[in-house]
Design a protein around this motif. Structure first.
Motif, PDB file in Angstrom:
ATOM      1  N   PHE A 131     -22.086  -1.450  -5.695  1.00  0.00           N
ATOM      2  CA  PHE A 131     -21.117  -0.978  -6.349  1.00  0.00           C
ATOM      3  C   PHE A 131     -20.401  -1.568  -7.562  1.00  0.00           C
ATOM      4  O   PHE A 131     -20.192  -3.061  -7.237  1.00  0.00           O
ATOM      5  N   ALA A 132     -20.102  -0.756  -8.436  1.00  0.00           N
ATOM      6  CA  ALA A 132     -19.105  -1.623  -9.725  1.00  0.00           C
ATOM      7  C   ALA A 132     -18.531  -0.371 -10.130  1.00  0.00           C
ATOM      8  O   ALA A 132     -18.414   0.746  -9.917  1.00  0.00           O
ATOM      9  N   GLY A 133     -17.359  -1.068 -11.067  1.00  0.00           N
ATOM     10  CA  GLY A 133     -16.391  -0.202 -11.638  1.00  0.00           C
ATOM     11  C   GLY A 133     -15.205  -0.754 -11.671  1.00  0.00           C
ATOM     12  O   GLY A 133     -14.675  -1.570 -10.711  1.00  0.00           O
ATOM     13  N   LYS A 134     -13.993   0.112 -12.339  1.00  0.00           N
ATOM     14  CA  LYS A 134     -12.644  -0.426 -12.395  1.00  0.00           C
ATOM     15  C   LYS A 134     -11.913  -0.356 -10.924  1.00  0.00           C
ATOM     16  O   LYS A 134     -11.150  -1.267 -10.661  1.00  0.00           O
ATOM     17  N   PRO A 135     -12.257   0.647 -10.008  1.00  0.00           N
ATOM     18  CA  PRO A 135     -11.576   0.559  -8.784  1.00  0.00           C
ATOM     19  C   PRO A 135     -11.712  -0.644  -7.823  1.00  0.00           C
ATOM     20  O   PRO A 135     -10.929  -0.923  -7.114  1.00  0.00           O
ATOM     21  N   LEU A 136     -12.843  -1.142  -7.878  1.00  0.00           N
ATOM     22  CA  LEU A 136     -13.110  -2.483  -7.280  1.00  0.00           C
ATOM     23  C   LEU A 136     -12.452  -3.744  -7.938  1.00  0.00           C
ATOM     24  O   LEU A 136     -11.621  -4.300  -7.129  1.00  0.00           O
ATOM     25  N   ASN A 137     -12.738  -3.784  -9.193  1.00  0.00           N
ATOM     26  CA  ASN A 137     -11.789  -5.052  -9.905  1.00  0.00           C
ATOM     27  C   ASN A 137     -10.297  -4.671  -9.521  1.00  0.00           C
ATOM     28  O   ASN A 137      -9.661  -5.860  -9.147  1.00  0.00           O
ATOM     29  N   ASN A 138      -9.730  -3.531  -9.817  1.00  0.00           N
ATOM     30  CA  ASN A 138      -8.450  -3.347  -9.602  1.00  0.00           C
ATOM     31  C   ASN A 138      -7.786  -3.337  -8.357  1.00  0.00           C
ATOM     32  O   ASN A 138      -6.849  -3.973  -8.145  1.00  0.00           O
ATOM     33  N   ALA A 139      -8.731  -3.156  -7.243  1.00  0.00           N
ATOM     34  CA  ALA A 139      -8.382  -3.468  -5.921  1.00  0.00           C
ATOM     35  C   ALA A 139      -7.936  -4.954  -5.552  1.00  0.00           C
ATOM     36  O   ALA A 139      -7.245  -5.203  -4.841  1.00  0.00           O
ATOM     37  N   PHE A 140      -8.851  -5.711  -6.205  1.00  0.00           N
ATOM     38  CA  PHE A 140      -8.615  -7.066  -6.050  1.00  0.00           C
ATOM     39  C   PHE A 140      -7.413  -7.626  -6.901  1.00  0.00           C
ATOM     40  O   PHE A 140      -6.728  -8.522  -6.451  1.00  0.00           O
ATOM     41  N   ARG A 141      -7.274  -7.001  -8.167  1.00  0.00           N
ATOM     42  CA  ARG A 141      -5.875  -7.425  -8.748  1.00  0.00           C
ATOM     43  C   ARG A 141      -4.897  -7.037  -7.901  1.00  0.00           C
ATOM     44  O   ARG A 141      -3.791  -7.751  -8.004  1.00  0.00           O
ATOM     45  N   ILE A 142      -4.960  -5.726  -7.446  1.00  0.00           N
ATOM     46  CA  ILE A 142      -3.906  -5.065  -6.711  1.00  0.00           C
ATOM     47  C   ILE A 142      -3.505  -6.140  -5.507  1.00  0.00           C
ATOM     48  O   ILE A 142      -2.350  -6.426  -4.947  1.00  0.00           O
ATOM     49  N   MET A 143      -4.553  -6.533  -4.776  1.00  0.00           N
ATOM     50  CA  MET A 143      -4.379  -7.284  -3.492  1.00  0.00           C
ATOM     51  C   MET A 143      -3.571  -8.656  -3.971  1.00  0.00           C
ATOM     52  O   MET A 143      -2.963  -9.280  -3.057  1.00  0.00           O
ATOM     53  N   GLY A 144      -3.863  -9.318  -5.214  1.00  0.00           N
ATOM     54  CA  GLY A 144      -3.128 -10.514  -5.686  1.00  0.00           C
ATOM     55  C   GLY A 144      -1.903 -10.342  -5.553  1.00  0.00           C
ATOM     56  O   GLY A 144      -1.023 -11.517  -5.458  1.00  0.00           O
ATOM     57  N   LEU A 145      -1.241  -9.295  -5.581  1.00  0.00           N
ATOM     58  CA  LEU A 145       0.133  -9.139  -5.688  1.00  0.00           C
ATOM     59  C   LEU A 145       0.686  -8.686  -4.194  1.00  0.00           C
ATOM     60  O   LEU A 145       1.927  -8.418  -3.950  1.00  0.00           O
ATOM     61  N   SER A 146      -0.387  -8.692  -3.328  1.00  0.00           N
ATOM     62  CA  SER A 146       0.362  -8.223  -1.777  1.00  0.00           C
ATOM     63  C   SER A 146       0.972  -9.611  -1.233  1.00  0.00           C
ATOM     64  O   SER A 146       0.572 -10.853  -1.757  1.00  0.00           O
ATOM     65  N   TYR A 147       1.661  -9.405  -0.270  1.00  0.00           N
ATOM     66  CA  TYR A 147       2.195 -10.595   0.490  1.00  0.00           C
ATOM     67  C   TYR A 147       1.307 -10.807   1.858  1.00  0.00           C
ATOM     68  O   TYR A 147       0.149 -10.011   2.165  1.00  0.00           O
ATOM     69  N   ARG A 148       1.570 -12.030   2.208  1.00  0.00           N
ATOM     70  CA  ARG A 148       0.907 -12.599   3.705  1.00  0.00           C
ATOM     71  C   ARG A 148       0.804 -11.417   4.561  1.00  0.00           C
ATOM     72  O   ARG A 148       1.865 -10.909   5.074  1.00  0.00           O
ATOM     73  N   ASN A 149      -0.452 -10.925   5.135  1.00  0.00           N
ATOM     74  CA  ASN A 149      -0.620 -10.017   6.043  1.00  0.00           C
ATOM     75  C   ASN A 149       0.099  -8.519   5.762  1.00  0.00           C
ATOM     76  O   ASN A 149       0.737  -8.073   6.720  1.00  0.00           O
ATOM     77  N   LYS A 150       0.161  -8.343   4.505  1.00  0.00           N
ATOM     78  CA  LYS A 150       0.818  -6.983   3.987  1.00  0.00           C
ATOM     79  C   LYS A 150      -0.219  -6.549   3.220  1.00  0.00           C
ATOM     80  O   LYS A 150      -0.995  -6.943   2.701  1.00  0.00           O
ATOM     81  N   LEU A 151       0.310  -5.043   2.749  1.00  0.00           N
ATOM     82  CA  LEU A 151      -0.689  -4.425   1.819  1.00  0.00           C
ATOM     83  C   LEU A 151       0.180  -4.058   0.513  1.00  0.00           C
ATOM     84  O   LEU A 151       1.413  -4.213   0.516  1.00  0.00           O
TER      85      LEU A 151
END
Length: 509
Positions: A131-151
């Motif tokens: 799979f490729a595309g912005k939704p994958l890339n942005n999911a990991f960027r969003i993850m980078g702003l989550s807290y420990r054991n949080k969403l």
């Protein structure tokens, strides 16, 4: 033909926190355990897993845009990890997991980001579906702003979950934020944050410190930074109030103290006394000097509510909190406190007046007392603490709950600014805070103790929600300390004196 290779999917990006800080043997152990947990999830959910080294992208296909399965998957995975992390302590003499977030044991934390959108599905060089595309890339960027054991979730995911039933929807607040992606573009995200401490905890704190010790009371967390306004026609004339409080000879009484201050070369800075509150966002004040306040404290029938601005200062990266130990010859000598000082009215001839700003007061006081330059932003919470003393005075303290400073700022302050005539700065590790609050060797300014406990009760604003103070989260440390203080008070071991501050004894008053 191309349309067949484009599909709307939900992406759950997962990453193991601090994986690279472990040694190789521990890394192998954790990645195998993480794989076992994902295998359990595969039995419950139809999904595609794309490994990313120390993480994974979980793809859900053929679902309606509002499907709740990705969110359920995330919560189930977190439950699995929480069950793993609550097993008996590891066998090592010193387990650093609770403190550092990693160890040689089998415990680990993750971060999760969820996004949705159209992706390209193709056969990769290994002849596997990829799979490729912005939704994958942005999911990991969003993850980078989550807290420990949080969403952390995208706006689309957030809009979907608004209609979810209470069983699926977590019982925690959602805070809007944004994440910077490529080419300077920002996308809105939403982060899950833990609930504030239950109000009955604050009631317990107030019962102990206000009803039992008559020392200090946490009034409430404020929605806005209050505006300070000079006294107007809406409040009585200050000279009339001084005559009421000190008697007809009030000018002579104040004059004697002013002369004493001059002889002792003590500063007689301008201060503000609360005159009248106009809603929560506006406060009228009388402008006076410290000699007048001292006269009111010594001889007045009514004690002045002096306006203070106070700050809790810490360094998340160093895992340190900074306290003020007051020096001999000052009020509350030898007691621990947080940092702050009196609001300096704008009508003052002093060039350092604070322009009606409690924030400027805080910044000025911190610089004077620690050498640290603090930066304030709108995410810093403010609360109101009232000092209540039978024989001395009272005050309105407006508290900035949590200002984080950088390690470079701390290092510079230590080199250039070690102590002042008021006291010395003490750096205390997060791990030591529990011991400092309960040590029978320490004495505390009453508001200092209440402010610190209020900060912990609110979840330590300014720190990540899962920040550890030794073995405890912020709110668990609050509960633990308050329970112990209450027990000591019942036994007559926790006492308060308006000169000694809060202190412990062996039951001998």
């Amino acid at each position: 033909m191309m349309k067949q290779n484009i599909k709307h999917v939900h992406v759950v990006a997962v990453d193991i926190e601090k994986y690279s800080l472990r040694d190789t043997v521990s890394q192998l152990k954790i990645i195998n355990l993480f794989t076992e947990h994902l295998e359990k999830m595969k039995k419950l959910y139809t999904m595609t897993l794309l490994p990313t080294g120390d993480g994974v992208a979980v793809i859900f296909q053929d679902l309606t845009p509002s499907n709740k399965l990705p969110l359920r998957f995330a919560f189930d995975l977190l439950k699995e990890i929480d069950a793993n992390n609550t097993k008996p302590e590891c066998k090592h003499k010193r387990c650093d997991f609770e403190v550092k977030g990693y160890c040689r044991c089998n415990k680990y934390n993750i971060r999760i980001g969820i996004n949705s959108g159209d992706v390209i599905i193709y056969k990769d060089i290994n002849d596997r579906e990829n799979f490729a595309g912005k939704p994958l890339n942005n999911a990991f960027r969003i993850m980078g702003l989550s807290y420990r054991n949080k969403l952390a979730i995208s706006k689309e995911t957030y809009n979907n979950i608004k209609s979810f039933d209470s069983e699926t929807r977590p019982n925690i607040g959602i805070v809007e934020d944004s994440v910077l992606v490529k080419h300077g573009k920002q996308i809105p995200i939403y982060r899950f944050e833990p609930p504030k401490v239950a109000m009955n905890y604050i009631k317990k704190l107030n019962k102990l410190f206000c009803n039992e010790l008559k020392a200090a009371k946490f009034i409430k967390e404020l929605d806005d930074i209050p505006s300070l306004l000079p006294a107007s026609d809406e409040v009585p004339n200050f000279d009339d109030k001084l005559k009421e409080w000190l008697g007809d000879d009030y000018q002579q009484k104040i004059g004697k103290l002013k002369k004493k201050f001059e002889d002792e070369k003590r500063p007689n800075d301008p201060h503000a006394i609360s005159a009248k509150k106009i809603e929560d966002s506006k406060w009228h004040y009388y402008t006076t000097d410290y000699a007048t306040i001292a006269a009111l404290r010594e001889e007045g029938g009514e004690k002045p509510n002096v306006i203070y601005s106070t700050v809790i200062v810490f360094c998340v990266e160093n895992k340190e909190i900074y306290l003020h130990k007051r020096k001999k010859g000052t009020r509350y000598a030898g007691c621990y406190h947080v940092f702050g000082g009196g609001y300096m009215p704008a009508s003052s001839p002093n060039k350092l007046f604070d322009n009606y700003s409690l924030i400027k007061t805080a910044m000025r006081e911190i610089l004077e007392e620690t050498g640290l330059s603090i930066q304030w932003n709108k995410k810093v919470k403010m609360g109101h603490v009232k000092l209540i003393e039978d024989n001395e005075d009272s005050s309105d303290e407006f508290v900035l709950f949590g200002v984080n400073v950088t390690p470079d700022n701390v290092a510079h302050a230590k080199e250039t600014h070690r102590e002042t005539w008021e006291g010395v700065v003490k750096s205390i590790s997060f791990n030591e805070l529990h011991g400092y609050l309960l040590s029978k060797k320490n004495r505390w300014c009453s508001t200092g103790m209440v402010i610190l406990l209020s900060w912990l009760a609110l979840g330590a604003p300014g720190c990540e929600p899962e920040t550890r103070f030794g073995r405890y989260t912020a709110q668990k440390l609050f509960e633990t300390v308050l329970t112990e203080l209450t027990e000591r008070q019942k036994k007559g071991e926790l006492l308060y004196d308006n000169k000694k501050g809060l202190y412990y004894s062996n039951g001998n008053k």
